[in-house]
Design a protein around this motif. Structure first.
Motif, short mmCIF file in Angstrom:
data_model
loop_
_atom_site.label_atom_id
_atom_site.label_comp_id
_atom_site.label_asym_id
_atom_site.label_seq_id
_atom_site.Cartn_x
_atom_site.Cartn_y
_atom_site.Cartn_z
N THR A 298 33.56 46.80 39.65
CA THR A 298 34.07 45.57 40.26
C THR A 298 34.97 44.78 39.32
O THR A 298 35.60 43.81 39.75
CB THR A 298 32.91 44.68 40.70
OG1 THR A 298 32.12 44.33 39.55
CG2 THR A 298 32.02 45.38 41.71
N HIS A 299 35.02 45.15 38.04
CA HIS A 299 35.77 44.43 37.01
C HIS A 299 35.26 42.99 36.84
O HIS A 299 36.03 42.08 36.56
CB HIS A 299 37.28 44.41 37.34
CG HIS A 299 37.84 45.75 37.66
ND1 HIS A 299 37.83 46.79 36.76
CD2 HIS A 299 38.43 46.23 38.80
CE1 HIS A 299 38.39 47.86 37.30
NE2 HIS A 299 38.76 47.54 38.55
N HIS A 300 33.97 42.79 37.00
CA HIS A 300 33.38 41.46 36.88
C HIS A 300 32.78 41.27 35.49
O HIS A 300 32.06 42.13 34.98
CB HIS A 300 32.30 41.24 37.93
CG HIS A 300 32.82 41.11 39.32
ND1 HIS A 300 32.01 41.06 40.44
CD2 HIS A 300 34.11 41.03 39.78
CE1 HIS A 300 32.77 40.94 41.52
NE2 HIS A 300 34.04 40.93 41.14
N ASP A 311 36.45 37.39 37.39
CA ASP A 311 37.18 38.60 37.79
C ASP A 311 38.16 38.96 36.68
O ASP A 311 39.23 38.36 36.55
CB ASP A 311 37.92 38.35 39.11
CG ASP A 311 38.54 39.62 39.67
OD1 ASP A 311 38.52 40.66 38.97
OD2 ASP A 311 39.04 39.58 40.81
N ASP A 314 41.81 39.79 37.51
CA ASP A 314 42.64 38.74 38.10
C ASP A 314 42.63 37.49 37.22
O ASP A 314 42.39 36.37 37.70
CB ASP A 314 42.14 38.40 39.51
CG ASP A 314 43.16 37.60 40.31
OD1 ASP A 314 44.34 37.54 39.89
OD2 ASP A 314 42.78 37.03 41.34
N ILE A 319 34.53 33.55 40.16
CA ILE A 319 34.21 33.95 41.54
C ILE A 319 32.78 33.59 41.91
O ILE A 319 32.40 33.67 43.08
CB ILE A 319 34.44 35.45 41.74
CG1 ILE A 319 33.61 36.27 40.75
CG2 ILE A 319 35.91 35.80 41.61
CD1 ILE A 319 33.72 37.77 40.96
#
Length: 371
Positions: A298-300, A311, A314, A319
């Motif tokens: 999820t690239h979290h 994120d 981004d 988030i």
């Protein structure tokens, strides 16, 4: 001049002099001379305290109020003396301010409790319900009750209690005035510290005048961009030469994340990355915990303290969780040997909020707009 006129001009030595913190001679708190003696009269349903115990309690209350006075002065002195310029100095300042303010408030509270429990008379009261509208007679009763309670408390009769209470309250009243000086940024004691929070060592150069390299946290090994080529990889890095400088690392520690080109979104500053490698501050913008848990699919980025989630693909936008701002991105590139280096400092201050941080961010946005 006649003898009578001469006698009129002579001061009456029998009139007692008024002392600060005491009511005018012959009056009570609200001006009723008869009410001053009401505390000594027998009132049905009222149990008066033993006078010997009351005097002993009076001295104890006076001691508590005196301690409050001294602690209040110590709070003001600590605020002025213990300046904040580093995490250690800030810790010392917080300890001094917290300790003295705690002692001041505790001393005042203990003194008031002892005053009420061991000096004021004890009641057994039954209150009946009445209509909401208050008649004039009820207002008179309330006024009489207030006067009676004021006199029974000993505030009028016991000078030592009254004077030490006023003494104890004086520093606590002055403390907000001293603290409100911080509204003027140019004169606030922490103004210098405020400026240091806006910058990190990433904006500095080596002795040779070169930008700082990114090195692996713990080992101090410089990082070649060509070696960090596995998408989804993450590294915790620090500035070269500052591996053991805790003050610098408190603001300058980074996480490096490797992305595929198609994974990077518009929130990432494209001219601040190299070959898909993005550098973010590791310091959570909520309360400063290390945000270094990364979920590759999820690239979290997750902060383990309060679950703030960012994120990474981004621009590290928030988030989820209590964090209010993204993790700042550090501009990076490579030097002639292929090692990752910093192009400069963060555009906005890293870490959690502090006084007038908004001014620093506004200045950064203005600078970016001019560029």
């Amino acid at each position: 001049m006649t003898d009578n006129e001469h006698e009129i001009e002579q001061p009456d030595e029998r009139v007692p002099k008024r002392v600060i913190g005491t009511p005018a001679p012959g009056t009570s708190m609200l001006g009723a001379a008869e009410a001053a003696e009401s505390a000594d009269q027998d009132v049905p349903g009222v149990t008066l305290q033993d006078e010997a115990k009351a005097r002993k309690a009076e001295r104890l209350v006076a001691l508590c109020f005196t301690i409050t006075f001294l602690a209040g002065l110590a709070f003001i002195v600590s605020y002025v003396v213990f300046q904040v310029g580093s995490p250690e100095a800030t810790g010392t300042s917080n300890l001094a301010l917290g300790s003295t303010l705690t002692i001041a408030i505790l001393g005042l509270a203990v003194g008031i409790v002892i005053w009420v429990r061991q000096i004021m008379p004890k009641y057994s009261l039954v209150q009946e319900r009445h209509e909401m509208a208050s008649a004039e007679e009820d207002r008179e009763v309330v006024a009489d009750t207030f006067v009676q309670g004021a006199n029974e408390s000993g505030f009028v009769k016991r000078k030592l209690l009254r004077r030490t209470l006023l003494l104890a309250a004086a520093p606590l009243g002055l403390a907000p005035i001293v603290l409100l000086r911080d509204l003027d940024n140019s004169k606030m004691p922490g103004a210098k510290f405020n400026k240091t929070l806006r910058h990190t060592v990433w904006g500095e150069k080596t002795k040779e005048g070169k930008p700082l390299r990114l090195v692996v946290e713990g080992t101090g090994q410089p990082i070649r961009a060509a070696d960090f080529n596995s998408p989804g990889g993450i590294l915790s890095v620090v500035p070269e030469g500052y591996q053991h400088d805790l003050n610098a690392l408190a603001k300058a520690t980074l996480i490096l994340i490797k992305f595929r080109p198609e994974e990077i979104k518009s929130g990432v500053r494209q001219n601040w990355i190299h070959d898909g490698i993005v550098a973010y501050s590791k310091i959570c913008t909520h309360v400063g915990c290390p945000a270094a848990l990364y979920e590759q699919n999820t690239h979290h980025i997750l902060c383990p303290c309060h679950q703030s989630t960012f994120d990474a693909a981004d621009g590290a936008k928030v988030i989820f969780g209590p964090a209010a701002r993204p993790l700042p991105q550090l501009p990076i590139t490579v030097d002639g040997e292929g090692y990752l280096i910093a192009q400069g400092d963060f555009e906005v201050p890293p870490g959690p909020s502090y006084w007038e941080r908004g001014d620093a961010e506004a200045a950064a946005r203005e600078k970016g707009g001019q560029a």
